[in-house]
Structure formats: structure tokens, C-alpha cells
Scaffold this active site. Structure first.
Site, PDB file in Angstrom:
ATOM      1  N   LYS A 184       0.861  -1.157  -0.018  1.00  9.71           N
ATOM      2  CA  LYS A 184      -0.016  -0.083   0.033  1.00  9.71           C
ATOM      3  C   LYS A 184       0.766   1.183   0.083  1.00  9.71           C
ATOM      4  O   LYS A 184       1.662   1.472   0.864  1.00  9.71           O
ATOM      5  CB  LYS A 184      -0.952   0.055   1.272  1.00  9.71           C
ATOM      6  CG  LYS A 184      -1.903   1.164   1.436  1.00  9.71           C
ATOM      7  CD  LYS A 184      -2.521   1.406   2.572  1.00  9.71           C
ATOM      8  CE  LYS A 184      -1.845   2.654   3.132  1.00  9.71           C
ATOM      9  NZ  LYS A 184      -2.730   3.505   3.962  1.00  9.71           N
ATOM     10  N   ASP A 209      -3.553   4.438  -1.827  1.00  9.19           N
ATOM     11  CA  ASP A 209      -4.554   4.646  -0.824  1.00  9.19           C
ATOM     12  C   ASP A 209      -4.564   6.344  -0.432  1.00  9.19           C
ATOM     13  O   ASP A 209      -4.094   6.613   0.465  1.00  9.19           O
ATOM     14  CB  ASP A 209      -4.268   3.742   0.451  1.00  9.19           C
ATOM     15  CG  ASP A 209      -5.348   4.124   1.749  1.00  9.19           C
ATOM     16  OD1 ASP A 209      -6.490   4.638   1.338  1.00  9.19           O
ATOM     17  OD2 ASP A 209      -4.969   3.948   2.828  1.00  9.19           O
ATOM     18  N   LYS A 267      -7.295   8.019  -0.425  1.00  3.17           N
ATOM     19  CA  LYS A 267      -8.468   8.354   0.134  1.00  3.17           C
ATOM     20  C   LYS A 267      -9.128   9.774  -0.340  1.00  3.17           C
ATOM     21  O   LYS A 267      -9.457  10.946   0.250  1.00  3.17           O
ATOM     22  CB  LYS A 267      -8.547   8.736   1.681  1.00  3.17           C
ATOM     23  CG  LYS A 267      -7.992   7.231   2.460  1.00  3.17           C
ATOM     24  CD  LYS A 267      -7.956   7.684   3.886  1.00  3.17           C
ATOM     25  CE  LYS A 267      -7.449   6.263   4.406  1.00  3.17           C
ATOM     26  NZ  LYS A 267      -6.201   5.952   4.300  1.00  3.17           N
ATOM     27  N   ASP A 313     -13.164  15.116  -2.828  1.00  6.20           N
ATOM     28  CA  ASP A 313     -13.062  16.540  -3.597  1.00  6.20           C
ATOM     29  C   ASP A 313     -14.513  16.747  -4.622  1.00  6.20           C
ATOM     30  O   ASP A 313     -15.250  15.726  -4.442  1.00  6.20           O
ATOM     31  CB  ASP A 313     -12.031  16.776  -4.376  1.00  6.20           C
ATOM     32  CG  ASP A 313     -11.341  18.251  -4.337  1.00  6.20           C
ATOM     33  OD1 ASP A 313     -12.278  18.905  -4.659  1.00  6.20           O
ATOM     34  OD2 ASP A 313     -10.243  18.343  -4.376  1.00  6.20           O
ATOM     35  N   THR A 365     -10.768   3.477  10.916  1.00  5.22           N
ATOM     36  CA  THR A 365     -10.542   2.503  12.034  1.00  5.22           C
ATOM     37  C   THR A 365      -9.969   3.369  13.277  1.00  5.22           C
ATOM     38  O   THR A 365     -10.151   2.673  14.253  1.00  5.22           O
ATOM     39  CB  THR A 365      -9.525   1.458  11.512  1.00  5.22           C
ATOM     40  OG1 THR A 365      -8.651   1.910  10.797  1.00  5.22           O
ATOM     41  CG2 THR A 365     -10.620   0.477  10.832  1.00  5.22           C
ATOM     42  N   ARG A 395       2.363  -0.359  10.691  1.00  4.83           N
ATOM     43  CA  ARG A 395       3.084  -0.502  11.977  1.00  4.83           C
ATOM     44  C   ARG A 395       3.603  -1.847  12.482  1.00  4.83           C
ATOM     45  O   ARG A 395       4.746  -2.205  12.930  1.00  4.83           O
ATOM     46  CB  ARG A 395       2.876   0.351  12.959  1.00  4.83           C
ATOM     47  CG  ARG A 395       2.954   1.979  12.644  1.00  4.83           C
ATOM     48  CD  ARG A 395       2.219   2.840  13.372  1.00  4.83           C
ATOM     49  NE  ARG A 395       0.887   2.680  13.048  1.00  4.83           N
ATOM     50  CZ  ARG A 395      -0.278   3.464  13.650  1.00  4.83           C
ATOM     51  NH1 ARG A 395       0.223   4.245  14.368  1.00  4.83           N
ATOM     52  NH2 ARG A 395      -1.355   3.533  13.150  1.00  4.83           N
TER      53      ARG A 395
HETATM   54  O1  C5P Z   1       0.164   1.086  10.886  1.00  4.05           O
HETATM   55  P1  C5P Z   1      -1.498   0.590  10.795  1.00  4.05           P
HETATM   56  O2  C5P Z   1      -1.328  -0.783  10.677  1.00  4.05           O
HETATM   57  O3  C5P Z   1      -2.262   1.173  11.733  1.00  4.05           O
HETATM   58  O4  C5P Z   1      -1.595   1.057   9.412  1.00  4.05           O
HETATM   59  C1  C5P Z   1      -3.001   1.007   8.902  1.00  4.05           C
HETATM   60  C2  C5P Z   1      -2.809   1.660   7.540  1.00  4.05           C
HETATM   61  O5  C5P Z   1      -4.210   1.566   6.958  1.00  4.05           O
HETATM   62  C3  C5P Z   1      -2.450   3.017   7.331  1.00  4.05           C
HETATM   63  O6  C5P Z   1      -1.474   3.150   6.157  1.00  4.05           O
HETATM   64  C4  C5P Z   1      -3.667   3.723   7.190  1.00  4.05           C
HETATM   65  O7  C5P Z   1      -3.764   5.108   6.173  1.00  4.05           O
HETATM   66  C5  C5P Z   1      -4.661   2.949   6.607  1.00  4.05           C
HETATM   67  N1  C5P Z   1      -6.180   2.939   6.689  1.00  4.05           N
HETATM   68  C6  C5P Z   1      -6.604   2.867   8.095  1.00  4.05           C
HETATM   69  N2  C5P Z   1      -7.927   3.310   8.184  1.00  4.05           N
HETATM   70  C7  C5P Z   1      -8.814   3.127   7.253  1.00  4.05           C
HETATM   71  C8  C5P Z   1      -8.182   3.338   5.788  1.00  4.05           C
HETATM   72  C9  C5P Z   1      -6.885   3.291   5.689  1.00  4.05           C
HETATM   73  O8  C5P Z   1      -5.887   2.771   9.042  1.00  4.05           O
HETATM   74  N3  C5P Z   1     -10.039   3.495   7.335  1.00  4.05           N
END
Ligand code: C5P
Length: 231
Positions: A31, A58, A60, A63, A118, A207
Site C-alpha cells: 500500500k 490509498d 482517500k 473532492d 478505523t 506498523r
Molecule cells: O500502522 P497501521 O497498521 O495502523 O496502518 C494502517 C494503514 O491502513 C495506514 O496506512 C492507514 O492509512 C490505513 N487505513 C486505516 N484506516 C482506514 C483506511 C486506511 O488505518 N479506514
């Protein structure tokens, strides 16, 4: 078969692309999100495609319909395999994106609508005091009606979405945290096993892999946990 997507959220381009190199042959998808794309732009997408990854861009998008239409066409030309926009951008914006992709014959990325991030919990969504799990399901219904391929939601909403919108609406689930790891800024989280049991189609992990001492091993451990529950 659910698939693992590793979020290359890194503070510099070399670090992101080095991580991608290490993950070649381990995971099918990477991603590229706001952090890496702001740093490195389309070249990061091209580099990951060249390494053989499917790329989830991604950004998002949110606009006016005309701007989103143009951005989606540009992303398709760049070779992205999956894109996101905010479902809360509404019907005209989402339908403009759908049309833009349908008109772009060479490459049609999967189009996913972000429902409620999330990282958010009840009471945090400006102007909305109801239950955000329910709002997420409402947005998923809208996404299906507007022709999106799937939605980004937490694992807590997948089962209801699949039951009420049908199995063809794909679900992509961030907020994945292997047992014993930090939740960080995420709130609606699940372990890889719980997410698999929810019936999601894609798990997005940042992460817990990018900040692990051994990112490849961390990814392999998540894949092993997923494998025991693949149907
Ligand atoms: O580090 P972590 O596992 O929390 O990363 C989650 C990834 O998913 C991040 O890149 C974040 O931008 C993405 N994301 C998210 N929630 C969403 C959409 C995308 O955490 N609703």
C-alpha cells in the site's frame, strides 16, 4: 482467499522502497498511502510495480466530482491496482470515479470506498452522535449502490456488511493488530485471526510490520496466522 497488504508508511522514500524489496515474494500487495506518495509521487508506484507488487494507492480522495474523476484517471494510468475515495464524498463524487474508471479501458483498478476510519470511535465523527458501526454499514450500502467494488471498514463491521450487502462487495480491513502488539492510534482493531473469521477479503497492516525488528518475519507470522483460517 484473503490477502495481506503491507502499508509502506515510512518517513523517507529509500526506507519505503527498501522495505518493499525485502517483502518481494513474501506478500502480493503493498500500500502506498499519503505519507510515501507525498514524498515520492508516481515514481514510488512505478518502482513497486516493477518489483512485481500489486499496488494499493490509498489516497482517500474527497473532492468535487470533476477533480476526483481526473485524479482517478491519473491513478489508473499510473498502474495502480486498487484505489480509495471517501464514501462520505457522496453519490455524485463516487459515481464520477466509477465512470472515470469504466472509461479507462487499459487498467481498471479496484475502487474502494472508505467508510469510517478505523482510528475513530463513537462520538468522534463530527456532526454524528449515533453508533459508528451502524453508520459504517449504511455507508457500505451506499458504496454498493454507487458501483464501488468494495469498502474499507474495521473487522467489527465486515460480517454485517457481507450479510446485508452481499458477498460481492469486497471488504478491506485496516486496524489489524497481532496479539500483544500496540494499538497505536487505531481504535476498532482486530487480530489477523479475528479479521479472517470476520470474512474480510484484504487485511492491511502497517506498523506491526514496518516497525518490527524483523519486518519480513512479522509479515510471515501474520501470513501463517491467516493461513490457518483460509477457506
Ligand atoms: O500502522 P497501521 O497498521 O495502523 O496502518 C494502517 C494503514 O491502513 C495506514 O496506512 C492507514 O492509512 C490505513 N487505513 C486505516 N484506516 C482506514 C483506511 C486506511 O488505518 N479506514
Amino acid at each position: 482467499m484473503a490477502e495481506l497488504i503491507v502499508a509502506l508508511d515510512t518517513p523517507d522514500i529509500t526506507q519505503g522502497l527498501t522495505l518493499a524489496q525485502q517483502l518481494q515474494g513474501v506478500v502480493p500487495w503493498v500500500k502506498i498511502g499519503l505519507e510515501l506518495f507525498t514524498l515520492g509521487g508516481p515514481e514510488t508506484v512505478k518502482a513497486c510495480k516493477k518489483m512485481g507488487f500489486k499496488v494499493f494507492l490509498d489516497l482517500k480522495l474527497y473532492d468535487i466530482p470533476n477533480t476526483v474523476r481526473g485524479a482517478v484517471q491519473a491513478a489508473a494510468r499510473m498502474g495502480a491496482d486498487m484505489l480509495t475515495l471517501h464514501t462520505q464524498g457522496g453519490e455524485r463524487m463516487c459515481c464520477a470515479a466509477r465512470e472515470a474508471l469504466d472509461e479507462h479501458a487499459e487498467n481498471t483498478p479496484l475502487l474502494f470506498g472508505v467508510t469510517v476510519l478505523t482510528s475513530m470511535h463513537n462520538g468522534e465523527l463530527p456532526g454524528y452522535t449515533g453508533n459508528i458501526n451502524e453508520f459504517t454499514v449504511q455507508l457500505a450500502h451506499a458504496a454498493a449502490a454507487w458501483g464501488l467494488d468494495g469498502v474499507v471498514c474495521s473487522g467489527h463491521e465486515v460480517t454485517t456488511i457481507k450479510m446485508s450487502c452481499g458477498p460481492n462487495l469486497l471488504c478491506l480491513t485496516p486496524g489489524i493488530r497481532p496479539a500483544g502488539t500496540e494499538g497505536n492510534d487505531q481504535h476498532r482493531i482486530m487480530t489477523p485471526a479475528q479479521a479472517m473469521l470476520s470474512g474480510t477479503d484484504f487485511l492491511v497492516v502497517g506498523r506491526p510490520i514496518t516497525q518490527a525488528q524483523d519486518p519480513v518475519l512479522a509479515a510471515q507470522n501474520i501470513l501463517a496466522e491467516m493461513d490457518t483460517l483460509q477457506n
